[in-house]
Design a protein around this motif. Structure first.
Motif, mmCIF file in Angstrom:
data_model
loop_
_atom_site.group_PDB
_atom_site.id
_atom_site.type_symbol
_atom_site.label_atom_id
_atom_site.label_comp_id
_atom_site.label_asym_id
_atom_site.label_seq_id
_atom_site.Cartn_x
_atom_site.Cartn_y
_atom_site.Cartn_z
ATOM 1 N N ALA A 8 0.814 -1.214 0.000
ATOM 2 C CA ALA A 8 0.000 0.000 0.000
ATOM 3 C C ALA A 8 0.854 1.273 0.000
ATOM 4 O O ALA A 8 0.580 2.193 -0.782
ATOM 5 C CB ALA A 8 -0.984 -0.007 1.167
ATOM 6 N N TYR A 44 -6.075 -3.973 -5.987
ATOM 7 C CA TYR A 44 -7.102 -4.238 -4.976
ATOM 8 C C TYR A 44 -6.566 -5.074 -3.813
ATOM 9 O O TYR A 44 -7.190 -5.131 -2.759
ATOM 10 C CB TYR A 44 -8.322 -4.920 -5.604
ATOM 11 N N ASN A 45 -5.402 -5.693 -3.977
ATOM 12 C CA ASN A 45 -4.755 -6.385 -2.863
ATOM 13 C C ASN A 45 -4.169 -5.401 -1.860
ATOM 14 O O ASN A 45 -3.799 -5.791 -0.753
ATOM 15 C CB ASN A 45 -3.627 -7.295 -3.373
ATOM 16 N N HIS A 46 -4.048 -4.122 -2.266
ATOM 17 C CA HIS A 46 -3.347 -3.131 -1.459
ATOM 18 C C HIS A 46 -4.179 -1.911 -1.093
ATOM 19 O O HIS A 46 -3.910 -1.262 -0.086
ATOM 20 C CB HIS A 46 -2.081 -2.675 -2.181
ATOM 21 N N VAL A 47 -5.167 -1.596 -1.929
ATOM 22 C CA VAL A 47 -6.026 -0.432 -1.672
ATOM 23 C C VAL A 47 -7.472 -0.808 -1.982
ATOM 24 O O VAL A 47 -7.728 -1.710 -2.783
ATOM 25 C CB VAL A 47 -5.606 0.802 -2.504
ATOM 26 N N ASP A 48 -8.378 -0.100 -1.360
ATOM 27 C CA ASP A 48 -9.805 -0.365 -1.527
ATOM 28 C C ASP A 48 -10.355 0.457 -2.694
ATOM 29 O O ASP A 48 -11.110 1.402 -2.513
ATOM 30 C CB ASP A 48 -10.539 -0.031 -0.221
ATOM 31 N N GLY A 49 -9.920 0.110 -3.896
ATOM 32 C CA GLY A 49 -10.390 0.788 -5.089
ATOM 33 C C GLY A 49 -9.863 2.224 -5.162
ATOM 34 O O GLY A 49 -9.017 2.656 -4.376
ATOM 35 N N GLY A 52 -10.566 4.269 -1.985
ATOM 36 C CA GLY A 52 -9.628 3.960 -0.912
ATOM 37 C C GLY A 52 -8.260 4.561 -1.164
ATOM 38 O O GLY A 52 -7.588 5.036 -0.238
#
Length: 188
Positions: A8, A44-49, A52
């Motif tokens: 992230a 998407y493994n690191h941030v919510d779209g 996010g």
């Protein structure tokens, strides 16, 4: 499985770089993924779209701005502190236009992490305003006035809205002096 070396903070670093070079609106998952040489769904493994990711940019920008303002104010009081804060604010907006743009919105209710980051930035100004005897609602109104004045100046400056051939630094000093004069009139 997340790509090794991709997390992230790295995603936010790249998004901040894009925001600072091309504007906050240019930050898309596709653009960030391309810069990281990954596919957009991997993010998407690191941030919510995108929402996010933008929230993380706001969090970073507010946190950095709070640190810059705090560092400028340390060891100073009253006029000296406000002058230093004003210059630090303007400098941050120049150096990080995309992250600065992300700092403008108030945090969503219930976003405790962002509320706390915003409170850190506000606490710097509150500490300075105490020297003028301003607290509570009176201090909040003055913080709004200071923030609006500084934001207005740096935004117009960034957009090239000061077209007359006058020294912008001199205009900025006049703005700060006007804010200080207002604080002195507001002093109980």
């Amino acid at each position: 499985m997340p790509r090794q070396g991709l997390d992230a903070p790295r995603v936010v670093d790249v998004a901040a770089s894009i925001a600072d070079s091309d504007g906050l609106a240019a930050v898309t998952l596709a653009r960030v993924a391309a810069a990281l040489d990954v596919r957009a769904p991997s993010l998407y493994n690191h941030v919510d779209g995108r929402g996010g990711l933008l929230r993380l940019l706001v969090l970073r920008g507010v946190g950095e701005l709070a640190d810059v303002l705090r560092d400028a104010a340390v060891g100073r009081a009253r006029e000296d502190a406000l002058v230093a804060i004003g210059h630090a604010y303007r400098d941050y907006a120049h150096r990080h236009p995309g992250l600065y743009a992300a700092t403008v919105r108030a945090p969503e209710p219930g976003d405790d992490e962002l509320v706390a980051a915003s409170a850190r930035a506000i606490s710097v100004l509150l500490a300075v305003l105490v020297a003028w005897g301003l607290e509570g609602d009176a201090a909040t109104h003055q913080i709004r006035a200071i923030r609006a004045a500084l934001h207005g100046f740096v935004t117009i400056e960034a957009e090239g809205g000061f077209g007359l051939p006058l020294d912008l630094d001199e205009s900025f000093e006049l703005l700060i002096a006007t804010l200080i004069a207002g604080l002195e009139r507001a002093e109980p």
